[in-house]
Write a protein that holds these residues in place. Structure first.
Motif, PDB file in Angstrom:
ATOM      1  N   GLY A  65      38.353  50.130  45.256  1.00  0.00           N
ATOM      2  CA  GLY A  65      39.444  49.186  45.537  1.00  0.00           C
ATOM      3  C   GLY A  65      40.831  49.635  45.127  1.00  0.00           C
ATOM      4  O   GLY A  65      41.827  49.042  45.526  1.00  0.00           O
TER       5      GLY A  65
ATOM      6  N   CYS B 176      41.005  49.153  39.689  1.00  0.00           N
ATOM      7  CA  CYS B 176      40.392  49.337  38.354  1.00  0.00           C
ATOM      8  C   CYS B 176      40.293  50.818  37.985  1.00  0.00           C
ATOM      9  O   CYS B 176      41.130  51.343  37.257  1.00  0.00           O
ATOM     10  CB  CYS B 176      39.013  48.697  38.273  1.00  0.00           C
ATOM     11  SG  CYS B 176      39.017  46.906  38.504  1.00  0.00           S
ATOM     12  N   ARG B 177      39.246  51.493  38.465  1.00  0.00           N
ATOM     13  CA  ARG B 177      38.926  52.826  37.935  1.00  0.00           C
ATOM     14  C   ARG B 177      39.949  53.901  38.277  1.00  0.00           C
ATOM     15  O   ARG B 177      40.354  54.662  37.391  1.00  0.00           O
ATOM     16  CB  ARG B 177      37.533  53.261  38.430  1.00  0.00           C
ATOM     17  CG  ARG B 177      36.420  52.431  37.852  1.00  0.00           C
ATOM     18  CD  ARG B 177      35.138  52.604  38.624  1.00  0.00           C
ATOM     19  NE  ARG B 177      35.270  52.089  39.982  1.00  0.00           N
ATOM     20  CZ  ARG B 177      34.356  52.192  40.909  1.00  0.00           C
ATOM     21  NH1 ARG B 177      33.238  52.826  40.643  1.00  0.00           N
ATOM     22  NH2 ARG B 177      34.564  51.676  42.102  1.00  0.00           N
TER      23      ARG B 177
ATOM     24  N   GLU C 125      40.389  46.726  50.903  1.00  0.00           N
ATOM     25  CA  GLU C 125      40.179  45.353  50.421  1.00  0.00           C
ATOM     26  C   GLU C 125      41.261  44.849  49.480  1.00  0.00           C
ATOM     27  O   GLU C 125      41.537  43.661  49.429  1.00  0.00           O
ATOM     28  CB  GLU C 125      38.825  45.253  49.698  1.00  0.00           C
ATOM     29  CG  GLU C 125      37.656  45.225  50.647  1.00  0.00           C
ATOM     30  CD  GLU C 125      36.320  45.319  49.911  1.00  0.00           C
ATOM     31  OE1 GLU C 125      36.132  44.548  48.967  1.00  0.00           O
ATOM     32  OE2 GLU C 125      35.505  46.166  50.290  1.00  0.00           O
ATOM     33  N   GLU C 126      41.838  45.755  48.694  1.00  0.00           N
ATOM     34  CA  GLU C 126      42.818  45.331  47.689  1.00  0.00           C
ATOM     35  C   GLU C 126      44.230  45.799  48.041  1.00  0.00           C
ATOM     36  O   GLU C 126      45.109  45.800  47.177  1.00  0.00           O
ATOM     37  CB  GLU C 126      42.421  45.873  46.310  1.00  0.00           C
ATOM     38  CG  GLU C 126      41.093  45.372  45.792  1.00  0.00           C
ATOM     39  CD  GLU C 126      41.116  43.891  45.398  1.00  0.00           C
ATOM     40  OE1 GLU C 126      42.209  43.349  45.161  1.00  0.00           O
ATOM     41  OE2 GLU C 126      40.030  43.294  45.362  1.00  0.00           O
TER      42      GLU C 126
ATOM     43  N   ASP D 277      31.338  50.524  38.469  1.00  0.00           N
ATOM     44  CA  ASP D 277      32.509  49.700  38.738  1.00  0.00           C
ATOM     45  C   ASP D 277      32.629  48.539  37.749  1.00  0.00           C
ATOM     46  O   ASP D 277      31.786  47.643  37.732  1.00  0.00           O
ATOM     47  CB  ASP D 277      32.366  49.143  40.161  1.00  0.00           C
ATOM     48  CG  ASP D 277      33.687  48.643  40.687  1.00  0.00           C
ATOM     49  OD1 ASP D 277      34.562  48.311  39.870  1.00  0.00           O
ATOM     50  OD2 ASP D 277      33.833  48.590  41.915  1.00  0.00           O
TER      51      ASP D 277
HETATM   52  P1  4NP Z   1      37.707  49.641  41.674  1.00  0.00           P
HETATM   53  O1  4NP Z   1      37.066  48.187  41.520  1.00  0.00           O
HETATM   54  O2  4NP Z   1      37.028  50.308  42.838  1.00  0.00           O
HETATM   55  O3  4NP Z   1      37.394  50.323  40.382  1.00  0.00           O
HETATM   56  O4  4NP Z   1      39.195  49.425  41.896  1.00  0.00           O
HETATM   57  C1  4NP Z   1      36.972  47.264  42.569  1.00  0.00           C
HETATM   58  C2  4NP Z   1      37.925  46.310  42.739  1.00  0.00           C
HETATM   59  C3  4NP Z   1      37.821  45.372  43.742  1.00  0.00           C
HETATM   60  C4  4NP Z   1      36.749  45.397  44.585  1.00  0.00           C
HETATM   61  C5  4NP Z   1      35.783  46.363  44.434  1.00  0.00           C
HETATM   62  C6  4NP Z   1      35.905  47.296  43.424  1.00  0.00           C
HETATM   63  N1  4NP Z   1      36.602  44.441  45.608  1.00  0.00           N
HETATM   64  O5  4NP Z   1      35.576  44.453  46.294  1.00  0.00           O
HETATM   65  O6  4NP Z   1      37.490  43.639  45.813  1.00  0.00           O
END
Ligand code: 4NP
Length: 148
Positions: free
Chosen positions: A9, A12-13, A44-45, A117
């Motif tokens: 997204g 976060c990571r 998505e974000e 995640d």
């Molecule tokens: P990221 O975490 O991949 O570490 O930024 C996520 C943030 C949001 C979503 C999935 C993973 N989402 O599905 O909205």
């Protein structure tokens, strides 16, 4: 050296990895040699800032956090960056499937194990530690190959 971190997204990571590596190169006074950024596999974000819990854990460890906007990876990123560092095998597979990648070796996982995640696990401490360790090893490897 141009380093792009990639997660699902980009809230976060991968922004955590971006902020951690930026701080590591600042600490070693080699930030002038680096361009460091992050992006998402999904849209998505799109446009969203770093997730508040990810920001909180970085600040608790004394890592400065920049304001940012999540964005999805593009073909020009693949060409521009020297290192494309993903959090999970899934993202590596998707990049190699969806984009034209001349040098497949530049797409690498941060750690051998996937960085789980924290958006789902809610374990931001564990994610921070794994990402920190991964960035430390990555920086050692980059410095070695560029004799920094
Ligand atoms: P990221 O975490 O991949 O570490 O930024 C996520 C943030 C949001 C979503 C999935 C993973 N989402 O599905 O909205």
């Amino acid at each position: 050296m141009k380093v792009l971190f990639v997660c699902l997204g980009n809230i976060c990571r991968s922004p955590m990895a971006e902020m951690i590596l930026k701080e590591m190169v600042r600490q070693e006074n080699i930030e002038g040699n680096f361009i460091i950024s992050s992006c998402a596999i999904s849209n998505e974000e799109e446009g969203n800032d770093i997730y508040p819990f990810a920001k909180k854990i970085l600040l608790e460890h004394g890592i400065p956090v920049e304001k940012r906007k999540a964005r999805q990876i593009t073909q020009s990123d693949i060409e521009y960056y020297d290192y494309i560092i993903v959090m999970e095998q899934y993202q590596k597979n998707k990049i190699l499937k969806d984009f034209f990648v001349i040098d497949e070796l530049k797409v690498r996982k941060l750690n051998e194990k996937d960085v789980i995640d924290p958006w789902y696990s809610r374990n931001f401490d564990k994610a921070y530690q794994e990402i920190y360790d991964g960035c430390k090893n990555l920086l050692i490897a980059i410095k070695k190959s560029y004799e920094l």
